[in-house]
Every structure is written in C-alpha cells, then in structure tokens.
Design an enzyme around this catalytic site. Structure first.
Site, PDB file in Angstrom:
ATOM      1  CB  ALA A 185      -1.005   0.018   1.306  1.00  0.00           C
TER       2      ALA A 185
ATOM      3  N   GLY B  72       3.654   1.479  -1.907  1.00  0.00           N
ATOM      4  CA  GLY B  72       4.428   1.532  -3.072  1.00  0.00           C
ATOM      5  C   GLY B  72       3.901   2.371  -4.255  1.00  0.00           C
ATOM      6  CD  GLN B  73       6.901   3.342  -9.182  1.00  0.00           C
ATOM      7  OE1 GLN B  73       6.578   4.343  -9.712  1.00  0.00           O
ATOM      8  NE2 GLN B  73       7.408   2.427  -9.677  1.00  0.00           N
ATOM      9  CB  ILE B  74       1.337  -0.454  -8.080  1.00  0.00           C
ATOM     10  CG1 ILE B  74       2.347  -0.563  -9.385  1.00  0.00           C
ATOM     11  CG2 ILE B  74       0.077  -0.730  -8.873  1.00  0.00           C
ATOM     12  CD1 ILE B  74       2.426  -2.045  -9.623  1.00  0.00           C
TER      13      ILE B  74
ATOM     14  NE  ARG C  82      15.918 -10.997 -10.951  1.00  0.00           N
ATOM     15  CZ  ARG C  82      16.147 -11.651 -12.169  1.00  0.00           C
ATOM     16  NH1 ARG C  82      17.285 -11.939 -12.299  1.00  0.00           N
ATOM     17  NH2 ARG C  82      15.091 -12.051 -12.847  1.00  0.00           N
TER      18      ARG C  82
ATOM     19  CB  VAL D  98      -0.483  -6.646  -9.239  1.00  0.00           C
ATOM     20  CG1 VAL D  98       0.362  -5.738  -9.982  1.00  0.00           C
ATOM     21  CG2 VAL D  98      -1.714  -6.512  -9.426  1.00  0.00           C
ATOM     22  N   GLY D  99       1.972  -8.303  -8.009  1.00  0.00           N
ATOM     23  CA  GLY D  99       3.470  -8.604  -7.698  1.00  0.00           C
ATOM     24  C   GLY D  99       4.224  -9.703  -8.285  1.00  0.00           C
ATOM     25  CG  ASN D 100       5.993  -9.145 -11.988  1.00  0.00           C
ATOM     26  OD1 ASN D 100       5.226  -9.829 -12.377  1.00  0.00           O
ATOM     27  ND2 ASN D 100       6.255  -7.816 -12.427  1.00  0.00           N
TER      28      ASN D 100
ATOM     29  CG  ASP E 117       1.695  -8.324 -20.036  1.00  0.00           C
ATOM     30  OD1 ASP E 117       2.580  -7.572 -20.209  1.00  0.00           O
ATOM     31  OD2 ASP E 117       1.219  -8.980 -19.004  1.00  0.00           O
TER      32      ASP E 117
ATOM     33  CG  HIS F 283       3.368 -10.076 -16.454  1.00  0.00           C
ATOM     34  ND1 HIS F 283       3.269  -9.114 -17.142  1.00  0.00           N
ATOM     35  CD2 HIS F 283       4.259  -9.221 -15.316  1.00  0.00           C
ATOM     36  CE1 HIS F 283       3.770  -8.100 -16.486  1.00  0.00           C
ATOM     37  NE2 HIS F 283       4.471  -8.149 -15.568  1.00  0.00           N
TER      38      HIS F 283
HETATM   39  P1  NAX Z   1       7.289  -0.774  -5.109  1.00  0.00           P
HETATM   40  O1  NAX Z   1       8.805  -1.122  -4.453  1.00  0.00           O
HETATM   41  O2  NAX Z   1       6.927   0.561  -5.216  1.00  0.00           O
HETATM   42  O3  NAX Z   1       6.091  -1.121  -3.743  1.00  0.00           O
HETATM   43  C1  NAX Z   1       6.076  -2.467  -3.392  1.00  0.00           C
HETATM   44  C2  NAX Z   1       5.407  -2.353  -1.845  1.00  0.00           C
HETATM   45  O4  NAX Z   1       5.244  -3.604  -1.334  1.00  0.00           O
HETATM   46  C3  NAX Z   1       6.584  -1.708  -1.165  1.00  0.00           C
HETATM   47  O5  NAX Z   1       5.999  -0.645  -0.198  1.00  0.00           O
HETATM   48  C4  NAX Z   1       6.791  -2.876   0.097  1.00  0.00           C
HETATM   49  O6  NAX Z   1       6.903  -2.397   1.479  1.00  0.00           O
HETATM   50  C5  NAX Z   1       5.596  -3.697  -0.168  1.00  0.00           C
HETATM   51  N1  NAX Z   1       5.462  -5.095   0.476  1.00  0.00           N
HETATM   52  C6  NAX Z   1       6.540  -6.149   0.199  1.00  0.00           C
HETATM   53  N2  NAX Z   1       6.254  -7.129   0.626  1.00  0.00           N
HETATM   54  C7  NAX Z   1       5.024  -7.064   1.183  1.00  0.00           C
HETATM   55  C8  NAX Z   1       4.383  -8.082   2.017  1.00  0.00           C
HETATM   56  N3  NAX Z   1       4.703  -9.170   2.249  1.00  0.00           N
HETATM   57  N4  NAX Z   1       2.890  -7.479   2.392  1.00  0.00           N
HETATM   58  C9  NAX Z   1       2.548  -6.490   2.199  1.00  0.00           C
HETATM   59  N5  NAX Z   1       3.222  -5.453   1.347  1.00  0.00           N
HETATM   60  C10 NAX Z   1       4.583  -5.507   0.885  1.00  0.00           C
HETATM   61  O7  NAX Z   1       6.844  -1.528  -6.211  1.00  0.00           O
HETATM   62  P2  NAX Z   1       5.410  -1.338  -7.328  1.00  0.00           P
HETATM   63  O8  NAX Z   1       6.198  -0.478  -8.431  1.00  0.00           O
HETATM   64  O9  NAX Z   1       4.336  -0.650  -6.560  1.00  0.00           O
HETATM   65  O10 NAX Z   1       5.306  -2.666  -7.945  1.00  0.00           O
HETATM   66  C11 NAX Z   1       4.771  -3.821  -7.179  1.00  0.00           C
HETATM   67  C12 NAX Z   1       4.873  -4.864  -7.697  1.00  0.00           C
HETATM   68  O11 NAX Z   1       4.176  -4.997  -9.131  1.00  0.00           O
HETATM   69  C13 NAX Z   1       6.234  -5.496  -8.357  1.00  0.00           C
HETATM   70  O12 NAX Z   1       6.574  -6.934  -7.868  1.00  0.00           O
HETATM   71  C14 NAX Z   1       6.249  -5.283  -9.685  1.00  0.00           C
HETATM   72  O13 NAX Z   1       7.121  -5.953 -10.480  1.00  0.00           O
HETATM   73  C15 NAX Z   1       4.801  -5.770 -10.159  1.00  0.00           C
HETATM   74  N6  NAX Z   1       4.311  -5.394 -11.207  1.00  0.00           N
HETATM   75  C16 NAX Z   1       3.486  -6.149 -11.946  1.00  0.00           C
HETATM   76  C17 NAX Z   1       2.820  -5.783 -13.168  1.00  0.00           C
HETATM   77  C18 NAX Z   1       1.902  -6.893 -13.810  1.00  0.00           C
HETATM   78  O14 NAX Z   1       1.558  -6.622 -14.864  1.00  0.00           O
HETATM   79  N7  NAX Z   1       1.703  -8.083 -13.387  1.00  0.00           N
HETATM   80  C19 NAX Z   1       3.257  -4.782 -13.987  1.00  0.00           C
HETATM   81  C20 NAX Z   1       3.762  -3.440 -12.923  1.00  0.00           C
HETATM   82  C21 NAX Z   1       4.602  -4.283 -11.872  1.00  0.00           C
HETATM   83  O15 NAX Z   1       5.995  -4.442 -12.601  1.00  0.00           O
END
Ligand code: NAX
Length: 331
Positions: free
Chosen positions: A18, A20-22, A97, A134-136, A163, A191
C-alpha cells in the site's frame, strides 16, 4: 467518509504494498469508484512493518480526498487483520530482485510471502473473495498462493491485463484507430518476456483484421515491443510502470465484478484446466470472459503451428518456475 442509510453494504477491499508506487495510483482509482462502481468500499491497506508509516501517509491523503464512496480506511501490518472479511484483494506488494540475486532467488523469496498470504486469505477473507496478484513473478506467485489458499478454481488470478492493454494501444496506433474499436485480443502464458500477445482473432469494429497486419511487423516489432514494454517505460520514465499497472488492475477487477461484453474477451492468468493443451494447474494467461462474476476461458479458438509454438515456449518457462518453487517445497 460516511454513506447514506440507503447505500448498499460496503465491499471490503484489501491492497498490499500500500505504500508502493502502484498502490499510490490504484487506491485512489478504487476510492473514486473506477473498479466497483457506486458500491461503497472499506479499504484495508496492508504493508510490511518498515513501510507501515508511509502507508499511513497514503491513508491520510485518501482521507483528505473525501471520496464519497470510502466508508473506512484501515492501515495494518498484520496479515490476518488486513484480509479479514475481504471481498476483493489486490496483491501488489512483492519482494523485488536484490543485487546479485538469481531469478530462482526471486521466485523463492516471493514464495515466502505468497504462501502465508494464501493461508491467511483462506482463514480470514470472505469465502467468495476474488484475488488479483500483481506482484512479480505474478503467475507463479499466484500459483503458490492458490495452492496454500485452497480456494475454488478461478478465485485467484494474476495480472496480464497490462500486457493486454499495451497490445491494444500498439495495435490501435498501427491501425490508426481508437482502442475502443478493437476486440478479441489475447495474451497467452506468462507475464514475462516469453508472453505471447496473439492478434490472430483481433477484430476491428467486429470484423477480423489480422490479415491486414504485416506478419513481419507482428513478429519482429509488435510482439517484442509489448513483451519488453516494462523495460522501455523504465528507460524513458526513469522508474517502472505504476499508473498504467494500477489502471489495468482496475480494469481486471471491474470486469470481474461487472462482466465483459459477450462479443469480446480480455486476458487473465488463472489456474489452467487443461484448455488449449496448457498443463492443468499452471497459472497461464488465457482469453477469458467474466460471466456472472466468474472468469470463463473462451473455448474453441483454433491455433496454428506458429501460435502453438509460441504458447509452448511461454508454458515451458512457467513449468520451469513451477519446478523451482516445487523443489523449494512451496507447492
Ligand atoms: P514498490 O516497490 O513501489 O512497492 C512495493 C511495496 O510492497 C513496498 O511498499 C513494500 O514495502 C510492499 N511489500 C513488500 N512485501 C510485502 C508484503 N509481504 N506485504 C505487504 N506489502 C509488501 O513496487 P511497485 O512499483 O508498486 O510494484 C509492485 C509489484 O508489481 C512489483 O513486484 C512489480 O514487479 C509488479 N508489477 C507487475 C505488473 C504486472 O503486469 N503483473 C506490472 C507492473 C509491476 O511491474
């Protein structure tokens, strides 16, 4: 932040990552009603302890926006609290990573997050919960989560909608039309850069249009460009796609809750039932329609040898990811 006595019951919506960027884009789109229509929402912002304070800052901004549909906002680093009663879950938070890490480290590091989250969702969320990862690496994270949550097939999905939308944008540009005139686009598989954005069934104003696309443009420009678009955004913007990812997550959940048009479909990664020869249990992207709140894989599409070869390549990558996490005891 209050709703009238006649408002329908709020949906409980959990967003991880919550701070993070997205999420910084996604939460505001949800709050504005873009994903769940006029239904009020109870927002749960789930973060890791180190980022909890930053998530509280996001909650302050959400509150300051005075969104009429937002009934409550909870910030927590307690998983069980975060998923309690959740109707819709956006799993955005993931482990990126680290320096010098292999892809297998990334897979296993994320497995440590998504296994426990699956168990917590099963124990705490609504039995009808709909989950979008969503997370990769999104597909394999979803597979791990699914294995630990034990929910019905189709309740857990991974996002390939970005995509899909990227494909529509490239095709609309090439054809000189708006994306709204294009239907029946499919992204198959993972993805990742092995994904297969497939234009074979593409329609313009309801009529097949694939034959008018130059096949060398499709193979040599379109497919690699869509597959590597994430990298292109990083290069140009200086950071990874966030608003477009959030927008696609909104599209995915909106269509899941509100349905897709009968004459179109979208791309969704979900647990394979063996359709199109994709091994059962693998989380792969398919052409899907949302019917009565459930994703259904579109059946009966004919695939030629070229399409099958591309699908085999992306499936091989998914199988290798599955084997890595299986060997680590996560599946
Ligand atoms: P950010 O690094 O800005 O934010 C991620 C946030 O997740 C951080 O605030 C971190 O503290 C939090 N987090 C980590 N582990 C956690 C957990 N166990 N419980 C709750 N929060 C946790 O990344 P952001 O740019 O927001 O991207 C998030 C993810 O989306 C990344 O894994 C990224 O690779 C992936 N994406 C997936 C896409 C898709 O099409 N499926 C596209 C966009 C994006 O690349």
């Amino acid at each position: 932040m209050s709703t009238s006595p006649t408002s329908p019951a709020p949906l409980t919506v959990t967003v991880t990552g919550a701070a993070g960027q997205i999420a910084y884009s996604l939460l505001f789109r949800i709050a504005a009603g873009d994903a769940f229509g006029e239904r009020p929402v109870a927002l749960r912002l789930l973060e890791i302890p180190a980022a909890r304070r930053a998530a509280e800052g996001v909650a302050m901004e959400l509150s300051d926006s005075a969104f009429p549909l937002v009934q409550s906002i909870t910030v927590t680093d307690d998983q069980d609290e975060g998923f309690a009663g959740a109707d819709a879950v956006f799993l955005v938070g993931a482990k990126p990573r680290g320096k010098g890490e292999e892809r297998s480290d990334l897979l296993i590091g994320n497995g440590r997050i998504f296994g426990p989250q699956g168990r917590s969702i099963a124990a705490n969320a609504s039995p009808d919960v709909r989950v979008l990862v969503v997370g990769n690496p999104a597909n394999t994270n979803a597979a791990i989560l699914d294995a630990h949550a034990g929910l019905d097939a189709g309740q857990v999905t991974a996002m390939t909608r970005l995509d899909h939308n990227r494909s529509l944008a490239q095709l609309a540009d090439k054809l000189g039309v708006t994306t709204t005139r294009l239907t029946s686009m499919t992204v198959w598989g993972n993805h990742s850069t092995t994904q297969f954005p497939d234009v074979a069934e593409l329609r313009l104003d309801g009529k097949p249009v694939a034959d008018s696309l130059d096949s060398s443009w499709v193979d040599e420009e379109f497919i690699p460009r869509v597959a590597k678009r994430g990298g292109e955004i990083i290069e140009v913007r200086g950071s990874s796609s966030a608003a477009s990812a959030a927008s696609s997550a909104v599209d995915h959940m909106r269509d899941w809750f509100q349905g897709t048009p009968a004459d179109d479909w979208v791309s969704v990664a979900l647990r394979s039932d063996g359709s199109y020869g994709i091994p059962e249990g693998l989380f792969a992207s398919f052409p899907c329609r949302s019917v009565d709140g459930t994703w259904e894989i579109v059946q009966g599409l004919e695939l030629d040898e070229r399409q099958q070869e591309r699908i085999r390549a992306t499936v091989a990558e998914l199988e290798s990811e599955r084997d890595t996490v299986r060997e680590a005891g996560m599946l």
